[in-house]
Design a protein around this motif. Structure first.
Motif, PDB file in Angstrom:
ATOM      1  N   TYR A 164       0.685  -1.213  -0.013  1.00  0.00           N
ATOM      2  CA  TYR A 164      -0.552  -0.208  -0.469  1.00  0.00           C
ATOM      3  C   TYR A 164       0.431   1.469   0.363  1.00  0.00           C
ATOM      4  O   TYR A 164       0.255   2.425  -0.705  1.00  0.00           O
ATOM      5  N   LEU A 165       2.346   1.057   0.364  1.00  0.00           N
ATOM      6  CA  LEU A 165       2.641   2.123   0.268  1.00  0.00           C
ATOM      7  C   LEU A 165       3.737   2.561  -0.304  1.00  0.00           C
ATOM      8  O   LEU A 165       4.185   3.899  -0.268  1.00  0.00           O
ATOM      9  N   GLU A 166       3.741   1.597  -1.110  1.00  0.00           N
ATOM     10  CA  GLU A 166       5.322   2.044  -1.805  1.00  0.00           C
ATOM     11  C   GLU A 166       4.146   2.164  -3.704  1.00  0.00           C
ATOM     12  O   GLU A 166       4.878   2.485  -4.602  1.00  0.00           O
ATOM     13  N   ASN A 167       2.569   1.975  -3.173  1.00  0.00           N
ATOM     14  CA  ASN A 167       1.849   2.074  -4.855  1.00  0.00           C
ATOM     15  C   ASN A 167       1.018   2.343  -4.190  1.00  0.00           C
ATOM     16  O   ASN A 167       0.142   1.447  -3.411  1.00  0.00           O
ATOM     17  N   ASP A 168       0.629   3.773  -5.106  1.00  0.00           N
ATOM     18  CA  ASP A 168      -0.406   4.652  -4.682  1.00  0.00           C
ATOM     19  C   ASP A 168      -1.838   3.876  -5.338  1.00  0.00           C
ATOM     20  O   ASP A 168      -2.859   5.102  -5.178  1.00  0.00           O
ATOM     21  N   LYS A 169      -1.805   3.449  -6.622  1.00  0.00           N
ATOM     22  CA  LYS A 169      -2.681   2.773  -6.640  1.00  0.00           C
ATOM     23  C   LYS A 169      -3.184   1.433  -6.143  1.00  0.00           C
ATOM     24  O   LYS A 169      -4.402   0.579  -6.375  1.00  0.00           O
ATOM     25  N   ILE A 170      -2.527   1.075  -5.075  1.00  0.00           N
ATOM     26  CA  ILE A 170      -3.100   0.713  -4.406  1.00  0.00           C
ATOM     27  C   ILE A 170      -4.327   1.106  -3.126  1.00  0.00           C
ATOM     28  O   ILE A 170      -3.890   1.565  -3.112  1.00  0.00           O
ATOM     29  N   THR A 171      -5.180   0.176  -2.775  1.00  0.00           N
ATOM     30  CA  THR A 171      -6.417   1.280  -2.310  1.00  0.00           C
ATOM     31  C   THR A 171      -6.112  -0.127  -0.815  1.00  0.00           C
ATOM     32  O   THR A 171      -6.286  -0.840  -0.852  1.00  0.00           O
ATOM     33  N   PHE A 172      -7.231   0.555   0.315  1.00  0.00           N
ATOM     34  CA  PHE A 172      -7.423   0.641   1.542  1.00  0.00           C
ATOM     35  C   PHE A 172      -7.850  -0.746   1.132  1.00  0.00           C
ATOM     36  O   PHE A 172      -7.319  -1.543   1.977  1.00  0.00           O
ATOM     37  N   SER A 173      -8.637  -1.347   0.626  1.00  0.00           N
ATOM     38  CA  SER A 173      -9.647  -2.081   0.554  1.00  0.00           C
ATOM     39  C   SER A 173      -9.119  -3.687   0.200  1.00  0.00           C
ATOM     40  O   SER A 173      -9.489  -4.547   0.187  1.00  0.00           O
ATOM     41  N   ASP A 174      -7.817  -3.138  -0.361  1.00  0.00           N
ATOM     42  CA  ASP A 174      -7.158  -4.079  -1.410  1.00  0.00           C
ATOM     43  C   ASP A 174      -6.365  -5.062  -0.509  1.00  0.00           C
ATOM     44  O   ASP A 174      -5.859  -6.460  -0.703  1.00  0.00           O
ATOM     45  N   ILE A 175      -5.715  -3.926   0.666  1.00  0.00           N
ATOM     46  CA  ILE A 175      -5.385  -4.790   1.511  1.00  0.00           C
ATOM     47  C   ILE A 175      -5.841  -5.163   3.340  1.00  0.00           C
ATOM     48  O   ILE A 175      -5.307  -5.705   3.598  1.00  0.00           O
ATOM     49  N   MET A 176      -6.903  -5.279   3.406  1.00  0.00           N
ATOM     50  CA  MET A 176      -8.023  -5.366   4.283  1.00  0.00           C
ATOM     51  C   MET A 176      -8.521  -6.776   4.533  1.00  0.00           C
ATOM     52  O   MET A 176      -9.120  -7.134   3.631  1.00  0.00           O
ATOM     53  N   LEU A 177      -8.534  -7.779   5.719  1.00  0.00           N
ATOM     54  CA  LEU A 177      -8.667  -9.309   5.455  1.00  0.00           C
ATOM     55  C   LEU A 177     -10.355  -8.878   6.384  1.00  0.00           C
ATOM     56  O   LEU A 177      -9.892  -8.818   7.626  1.00  0.00           O
ATOM     57  N   LYS A 178     -10.635  -9.601   6.030  1.00  0.00           N
ATOM     58  CA  LYS A 178     -12.220  -9.421   6.646  1.00  0.00           C
ATOM     59  C   LYS A 178     -11.509 -10.985   7.194  1.00  0.00           C
ATOM     60  O   LYS A 178     -11.502 -11.887   7.266  1.00  0.00           O
ATOM     61  N   THR A 179     -11.998 -11.338   8.500  1.00  0.00           N
ATOM     62  CA  THR A 179     -11.725 -12.265   9.463  1.00  0.00           C
ATOM     63  C   THR A 179     -13.024 -12.784  10.141  1.00  0.00           C
ATOM     64  O   THR A 179     -14.272 -12.500   9.499  1.00  0.00           O
ATOM     65  N   ASP A 180     -13.029 -14.476  10.317  1.00  0.00           N
ATOM     66  CA  ASP A 180     -14.661 -14.938  10.890  1.00  0.00           C
ATOM     67  C   ASP A 180     -14.320 -14.470  12.377  1.00  0.00           C
ATOM     68  O   ASP A 180     -15.816 -15.270  11.797  1.00  0.00           O
ATOM     69  N   LEU A 181     -13.861 -13.388  12.366  1.00  0.00           N
ATOM     70  CA  LEU A 181     -14.439 -13.133  13.985  1.00  0.00           C
ATOM     71  C   LEU A 181     -15.448 -11.436  13.585  1.00  0.00           C
ATOM     72  O   LEU A 181     -14.764 -11.072  13.112  1.00  0.00           O
ATOM     73  N   ASP A 182     -16.772 -12.091  13.736  1.00  0.00           N
ATOM     74  CA  ASP A 182     -17.471 -10.319  13.393  1.00  0.00           C
ATOM     75  C   ASP A 182     -16.318  -9.544  13.948  1.00  0.00           C
ATOM     76  O   ASP A 182     -15.741  -9.668  15.641  1.00  0.00           O
ATOM     77  N   ASN A 183     -16.394  -7.799  13.357  1.00  0.00           N
ATOM     78  CA  ASN A 183     -15.415  -6.506  13.938  1.00  0.00           C
ATOM     79  C   ASN A 183     -14.102  -7.134  13.698  1.00  0.00           C
ATOM     80  O   ASN A 183     -13.542  -5.979  14.932  1.00  0.00           O
ATOM     81  N   LEU A 184     -13.645  -8.272  13.774  1.00  0.00           N
ATOM     82  CA  LEU A 184     -11.973  -7.777  13.632  1.00  0.00           C
ATOM     83  C   LEU A 184     -10.869  -8.228  11.899  1.00  0.00           C
ATOM     84  O   LEU A 184     -11.947  -9.380  11.391  1.00  0.00           O
ATOM     85  N   ASN A 185     -10.630  -7.577  11.978  1.00  0.00           N
ATOM     86  CA  ASN A 185      -9.925  -6.979  10.405  1.00  0.00           C
ATOM     87  C   ASN A 185      -8.766  -7.091  10.530  1.00  0.00           C
ATOM     88  O   ASN A 185      -8.153  -6.765  11.503  1.00  0.00           O
ATOM     89  N   VAL A 186      -7.877  -7.227  10.109  1.00  0.00           N
ATOM     90  CA  VAL A 186      -5.879  -7.079   9.825  1.00  0.00           C
ATOM     91  C   VAL A 186      -5.783  -6.594   8.745  1.00  0.00           C
ATOM     92  O   VAL A 186      -6.314  -7.395   7.223  1.00  0.00           O
ATOM     93  N   ILE A 187      -5.138  -6.219   8.910  1.00  0.00           N
ATOM     94  CA  ILE A 187      -3.975  -5.599   7.533  1.00  0.00           C
ATOM     95  C   ILE A 187      -2.724  -6.268   7.956  1.00  0.00           C
ATOM     96  O   ILE A 187      -1.947  -5.758   8.426  1.00  0.00           O
ATOM     97  N   PRO A 188      -1.781  -7.585   7.248  1.00  0.00           N
ATOM     98  CA  PRO A 188      -0.637  -7.843   6.978  1.00  0.00           C
ATOM     99  C   PRO A 188       0.195  -6.847   6.402  1.00  0.00           C
ATOM    100  O   PRO A 188       0.096  -5.598   6.603  1.00  0.00           O
ATOM    101  N   ALA A 189       1.772  -7.057   6.928  1.00  0.00           N
ATOM    102  CA  ALA A 189       2.795  -6.524   6.420  1.00  0.00           C
ATOM    103  C   ALA A 189       3.531  -6.195   5.448  1.00  0.00           C
ATOM    104  O   ALA A 189       3.633  -5.279   4.944  1.00  0.00           O
ATOM    105  N   GLY A 190       2.933  -7.282   4.320  1.00  0.00           N
ATOM    106  CA  GLY A 190       3.569  -7.378   3.614  1.00  0.00           C
ATOM    107  C   GLY A 190       4.941  -7.923   3.130  1.00  0.00           C
ATOM    108  O   GLY A 190       5.148  -8.046   4.203  1.00  0.00           O
ATOM    109  N   LYS A 191       5.128  -7.506   1.796  1.00  0.00           N
ATOM    110  CA  LYS A 191       6.332  -7.996   1.280  1.00  0.00           C
ATOM    111  C   LYS A 191       7.883  -7.592   2.678  1.00  0.00           C
ATOM    112  O   LYS A 191       7.421  -6.411   3.044  1.00  0.00           O
TER     113      LYS A 191
END
Length: 297
Positions: A164-191
């Motif tokens: 997300y930080l190195e490519n301004d064409k990547i959006t917030f929704s591209d990196i946010m992962l929805k988990t199977d726990l309601d109300n918990l989302n995760v963004i990984p560190a990436g490469k």
């Protein structure tokens, strides 16, 4: 070892203007059910695999076996202790305007040195807050040099904060992962990236912090950061958040080391401390935390 508390004052609020680029998607291309996000009008062929619907399942059994909060045991001692730990943080968010805390819903979990248990605290705190009826949690792995959130949660490698930080064409929704726990989302560190420190100190990271702070008022964002005294990235991240929790390993971390870390957090609105790995039973109250039986039932 004494427990240290330090609360320091006020950063200026600034306004974010969020201009997202348009993207187009193609159908799933492999067995992992991923889509290719193609950037329009890009000089480069920038493509990033994004999981279909960004939906992931946490390996709850493995997590419990590692000593984390058991998803099926809401009355465990560990669950009760994190209810106490989260309360002053949540209270600060609710009273942020009166207390003058900027970006109070952004919480950084850090330590002075590796091995003090910051990731353990980050994940358990996220799980505990996610069980609040009126709160959602975004857990971000900002320890980009040694990421461990995805591994602990059983999440496969996917694009994250660095992409997300190195490519301004990547959006917030591209990196946010929805988990199977309601109300918990995760963004990984990436490469891994050789200029990760520069990316974390960039204007785009500042805008990212503003966006995740302001977009949803009921969302609490937890950053798992690198140790303060081994990477400059933690100090950079600390200046973007409203609250910092400094994890201290009981009977391991020297007082002088803790003092050095506190000094690096001098510009933060609120700094709290959490005594981890203690073998003693502690009364938990206010802004000083003690956590017993680390990694054990």
């Amino acid at each position: 070892m004494s427990i240290i508390e330090n609360a320091l004052k006020k950063a200026n609020n600034q306004v974010l203007v969020d201009n997202k680029p348009k993207v187009v998607t193609q159908p799933p291309v492999d067995a992992d059910q991923a889509v290719i996000v193609k950037v329009e009008n890009s000089a480069e062929n920038n493509e990033v695999k994004v999981p279909l619907d960004n939906q992931v399942s946490i390996n709850w059994k493995a997590l419990a076996e590692e000593g984390f909060i058991d998803h099926n045991d809401s009355k465990s001692q560990l669950a009760e202790e994190f209810r106490v730990i989260k309360r002053p943080l949540v209270n600060n968010i609710q009273g942020a305007e009166a207390n003058g805390i900027s970006r109070s819903n952004l919480i950084l979990i850090c330590s002075s040195l590796p091995g003090e248990g910051k990731t353990f605290i980050s994940i358990n705190l996220a799980l505990s807050i996610a069980n609040e009826l009126d709160k959602s949690v975004l857990l971000i792995d900002a320890d980009v040099e040694k990421p461990s959130i995805s591994k602990q949660l059983g999440i496969k490698q996917s694009p994250g904060l660095i992409e997300y930080l190195e490519n301004d064409k990547i959006t917030f929704s591209d990196i946010m992962l929805k988990t199977d726990l309601d109300n918990l989302n995760v963004i990984p560190a990436g490469k891994r990236h050789k200029y990760s420190t520069e990316l974390l100190s960039s204007q785009r990271m500042y805008h990212f912090a503003e966006e995740v702070s302001r977009r949803y008022k009921d969302r609490i964002v937890i950053f798992d950061s690198p140790p303060l005294l081994v990477a400059t990235q933690a100090q950079i991240l600390a200046e973007l958040v409203g609250q910092v929790v400094l994890v201290i390993a009981a009977e391991e971390t020297p007082q002088s080391v803790v003092n050095d870390s506190i000094a690096k957090l001098a510009n933060c609105d609120v700094v709290m401390t959490l005594l981890n790995k203690t073998k003693k039973e502690l009364d938990l109250y206010g802004y000083n935390y003690g956590y017993g039986k680390y990694g054990h039932p």
